[in-house]
Every structure is written in C-alpha cells, then in structure tokens.
Enzyme design. Structure first.
Site, PDB file in Angstrom:
ATOM      1  N   GLU A 140       1.205  -1.661  -0.056  1.00 22.32           N
ATOM      2  CA  GLU A 140      -0.106   0.239   0.109  1.00 22.32           C
ATOM      3  C   GLU A 140       0.120   1.529   0.597  1.00 22.32           C
ATOM      4  O   GLU A 140      -0.055   2.220   0.195  1.00 22.32           O
ATOM      5  CB  GLU A 140      -0.888  -0.071   1.163  1.00 22.32           C
ATOM      6  CG  GLU A 140      -1.804  -0.865   1.578  1.00 22.32           C
ATOM      7  CD  GLU A 140      -2.814  -0.750   0.079  1.00 22.32           C
ATOM      8  OE1 GLU A 140      -2.954  -0.334  -0.821  1.00 22.32           O
ATOM      9  OE2 GLU A 140      -3.433  -1.847  -0.204  1.00 22.32           O
TER      10      GLU A 140
ATOM     11  N   HIS B 255      -3.163   2.693   8.423  1.00 25.45           N
ATOM     12  CA  HIS B 255      -3.880   1.717   7.996  1.00 25.45           C
ATOM     13  C   HIS B 255      -4.315   0.274   8.717  1.00 25.45           C
ATOM     14  O   HIS B 255      -3.598  -0.758   8.410  1.00 25.45           O
ATOM     15  CB  HIS B 255      -2.971   1.438   6.797  1.00 25.45           C
ATOM     16  CG  HIS B 255      -3.988   0.072   5.572  1.00 25.45           C
ATOM     17  ND1 HIS B 255      -5.686   0.251   5.314  1.00 25.45           N
ATOM     18  CD2 HIS B 255      -4.573  -0.842   4.605  1.00 25.45           C
ATOM     19  CE1 HIS B 255      -5.957  -1.139   5.032  1.00 25.45           C
ATOM     20  NE2 HIS B 255      -5.194  -1.083   4.724  1.00 25.45           N
TER      21      HIS B 255
ATOM     22  N   HIS C 234      -7.206  -3.620   9.291  1.00 20.91           N
ATOM     23  CA  HIS C 234      -7.922  -4.760   8.302  1.00 20.91           C
ATOM     24  C   HIS C 234      -9.090  -4.894   9.593  1.00 20.91           C
ATOM     25  O   HIS C 234      -9.484  -6.022  10.010  1.00 20.91           O
ATOM     26  CB  HIS C 234      -8.185  -5.361   7.604  1.00 20.91           C
ATOM     27  CG  HIS C 234      -6.996  -6.043   6.603  1.00 20.91           C
ATOM     28  ND1 HIS C 234      -6.256  -6.276   6.042  1.00 20.91           N
ATOM     29  CD2 HIS C 234      -7.225  -4.432   5.643  1.00 20.91           C
ATOM     30  CE1 HIS C 234      -5.551  -6.290   5.304  1.00 20.91           C
ATOM     31  NE2 HIS C 234      -6.117  -4.971   4.301  1.00 20.91           N
TER      32      HIS C 234
ATOM     33  N   TYR D 112     -20.956  10.906  19.267  1.00 21.19           N
ATOM     34  CA  TYR D 112     -20.348  12.886  19.421  1.00 21.19           C
ATOM     35  C   TYR D 112     -18.800  12.792  19.003  1.00 21.19           C
ATOM     36  O   TYR D 112     -18.041  13.380  18.534  1.00 21.19           O
ATOM     37  CB  TYR D 112     -20.488  13.524  20.054  1.00 21.19           C
ATOM     38  CG  TYR D 112     -20.484  12.572  21.664  1.00 21.19           C
ATOM     39  CD1 TYR D 112     -18.404  13.661  21.991  1.00 21.19           C
ATOM     40  CD2 TYR D 112     -20.621  12.330  22.850  1.00 21.19           C
ATOM     41  CE1 TYR D 112     -17.838  13.347  23.035  1.00 21.19           C
ATOM     42  CE2 TYR D 112     -19.586  12.071  23.661  1.00 21.19           C
ATOM     43  CZ  TYR D 112     -18.728  12.591  23.861  1.00 21.19           C
ATOM     44  OH  TYR D 112     -17.886  12.831  25.569  1.00 21.19           O
TER      45      TYR D 112
ATOM     46  N   HIS E 216     -12.801  -3.147   2.399  1.00 23.46           N
ATOM     47  CA  HIS E 216     -10.935  -3.345   2.302  1.00 23.46           C
ATOM     48  C   HIS E 216     -10.475  -3.745   3.754  1.00 23.46           C
ATOM     49  O   HIS E 216     -10.302  -4.295   4.860  1.00 23.46           O
ATOM     50  CB  HIS E 216     -10.492  -2.707   2.058  1.00 23.46           C
ATOM     51  CG  HIS E 216      -8.799  -2.865   2.115  1.00 23.46           C
ATOM     52  ND1 HIS E 216      -8.454  -2.576   0.886  1.00 23.46           N
ATOM     53  CD2 HIS E 216      -7.821  -3.098   2.948  1.00 23.46           C
ATOM     54  CE1 HIS E 216      -7.117  -2.189   1.500  1.00 23.46           C
ATOM     55  NE2 HIS E 216      -7.034  -3.603   2.134  1.00 23.46           N
TER      56      HIS E 216
ATOM     57  N   TYR F 220      -9.454  22.094  22.121  1.00 23.34           N
ATOM     58  CA  TYR F 220      -9.161  21.327  22.738  1.00 23.34           C
ATOM     59  C   TYR F 220      -8.075  21.615  24.310  1.00 23.34           C
ATOM     60  O   TYR F 220      -6.989  22.093  23.631  1.00 23.34           O
ATOM     61  CB  TYR F 220      -8.473  19.930  22.114  1.00 23.34           C
ATOM     62  CG  TYR F 220      -7.986  18.425  22.993  1.00 23.34           C
ATOM     63  CD1 TYR F 220      -8.614  17.722  23.284  1.00 23.34           C
ATOM     64  CD2 TYR F 220      -6.354  18.774  23.326  1.00 23.34           C
ATOM     65  CE1 TYR F 220      -8.170  16.649  24.200  1.00 23.34           C
ATOM     66  CE2 TYR F 220      -5.924  17.796  24.418  1.00 23.34           C
ATOM     67  CZ  TYR F 220      -6.878  16.478  24.409  1.00 23.34           C
ATOM     68  OH  TYR F 220      -6.472  15.157  25.021  1.00 23.34           O
TER      69      TYR F 220
HETATM   70 ZN   LIG Z   1      -5.335  -3.337   3.747  1.00 20.71          ZN
END
Ligand SMILES: [Zn+2]
Length: 218
Positions: A74, A92, A94, A113, A154, A207
């Site tokens: 990726e 990233h 899964h 929220y 994905h 914040y």
């Molecule tokens: Zn992936």
C-alpha cells in the site's frame, strides 16, 4: 539511520496493533512523514519480528532512501495521502467491525459525538484492488478534509499530525463501527444532528482548555 525516531515509533505502534484488535496476522500498515521522506512498514513481516532498521524510508515520489525489504504493497496509497493532505502519519487497518461496516455503508453516520474527531461522518471509499493507484485515488477522495475514512470491502485509513494521533483515531473508528453494528443489529440507530455535531466540533477545537469527555483518559 535516517528517520530513526519515526522508525522506532512505527515499530512501537505495530506491536500494539494485534492486541488492540486492529489487524489480523501481518495485514495493515503504518507510516510517518518527516519533510519529503516517509518511513513505512515493510511487506509481510511479522510485527513481533519488526525492528527499526527493517522499516523502510522512501521519498514522496517513491524513490527508496534506506530500505532493506520491499515496502508494504500500500505504499502508493500512503504516498498519495501525504502528497494531498496535511497528514504527518497514517495508520491502515483491517479491523473487524470497520471492515464489516465497509461492506454495508457508503458513510458511517454520526451515531456518537466522537465522530467529530474525524471532521464529520466517515465516508467509505469505493472498492479498488489493494496496492493500486486506483485505491490510492479513492482513498484521497474519501478522506477529503477528514482525518479518517473506511475503504470499501477492505479496512480503514486514519491520519494525524503525529503517529499517536493517527493510531488513536484508528482505535476510535473501530469502536464507532462496532457501536453502529451492535445498534443496527437490533434497530435503527438515532443519529446526531449537524447542529449537535457542530457544538462538539467547537469544543474539540478548544481542546486543552475544555477537555472533551471520552478523550485523554475520560
Ligand atoms: Zn489493506
């Protein structure tokens, strides 16, 4: 070793991925940017075996700077997001609930929220084959100005000004998807109005002066 600090942080967060329930086996990947260089996880290395010197460093155009192993498949997606957003780190995953949601929705609605931390409802990118420029383009489009998106059939992508921020968002996105799945299994979840979300956005933007409930240990 260039980007030594970023590479060390990537190893640290990768070790947390399985126990935080964000990945299965070696799926998922993490990167961090410094200037025009990006440190990113290699392809298919067990997170237990990962060390800082195995984390590769590439330029934003994909040219390797220091890379002993092949990068995550990726890499095109990570580089595209860095080129077109203000992200300094990308996670990233899964993760299970978010991946389930990715097969059901075009957008995760504001059921809680804390979705305000993503800048609004989280969009689901159109499905594209993993590792392709097409997936990279769909990811950038789904992100827009948001700090996270779901990839159709994905997984997820979250970004942040730091790796800690991107990682925390991955954990919250998985939790939000889990809540949506549980609520949807027994009824039609009520969603927050744009005005209600805007009030939270304002609180989150201050914040530090008024810490949002649900963050930083609340
Ligand atoms: Zn992936």
């Amino acid at each position: 070793m260039v980007l030594e600090q970023e590479r060390g942080q990537i190893v640290e967060y990768c070790r947390r991925l399985p126990s935080d329930g964000l990945v299965v086996a070696t799926s998922g990947n993490i990167s961090a940017r410094s200037g025009d260089m990006v440190a990113v996880t290699p392809s298919g290395v067990d997170y237990e075996q990962l060390t800082a010197d195995l984390v590769g460093v590439y330029r934003l155009d994909g040219a390797p700077v220091e890379a002993r192993l092949a990068p995550t498949t990726e890499l095109p997606m990570h580089l595209a997001v860095y080129r077109q957003t203000r992200a300094q780190a990308i996670v990233h995953t899964h993760s299970t609930a978010a991946t389930a949601v990715s097969t059901l929705l075009d957008e995760l609605p504001p059921i809680h929220y804390l979705i305000a931390m993503f800048g609004g409802p989280v969009r689901v990118a159109r499905y594209a084959t993993y590792g392709t420029d097409e997936l990279a383009a769909e990811t950038v489009e789904a992100l827009g100005a948001r700090t996270g998106c779901i990839l159709g059939n994905h997984g997820t992508v979250t970004i942040g000004a730091t790796l800690g921020e991107a990682y925390t968002r991955a954990v919250y996105l998985e939790w939000l998807c889990d809540v949506w799945l549980r609520a949807s299994a027994v009824g039609r979840p009520r969603v927050l109005t744009p005005a209600e979300l805007e009030q939270v956005r304002v609180k989150l933007s201050t914040y530090g002066t008024s810490r949002p409930h649900g963050e930083a240990g609340d």
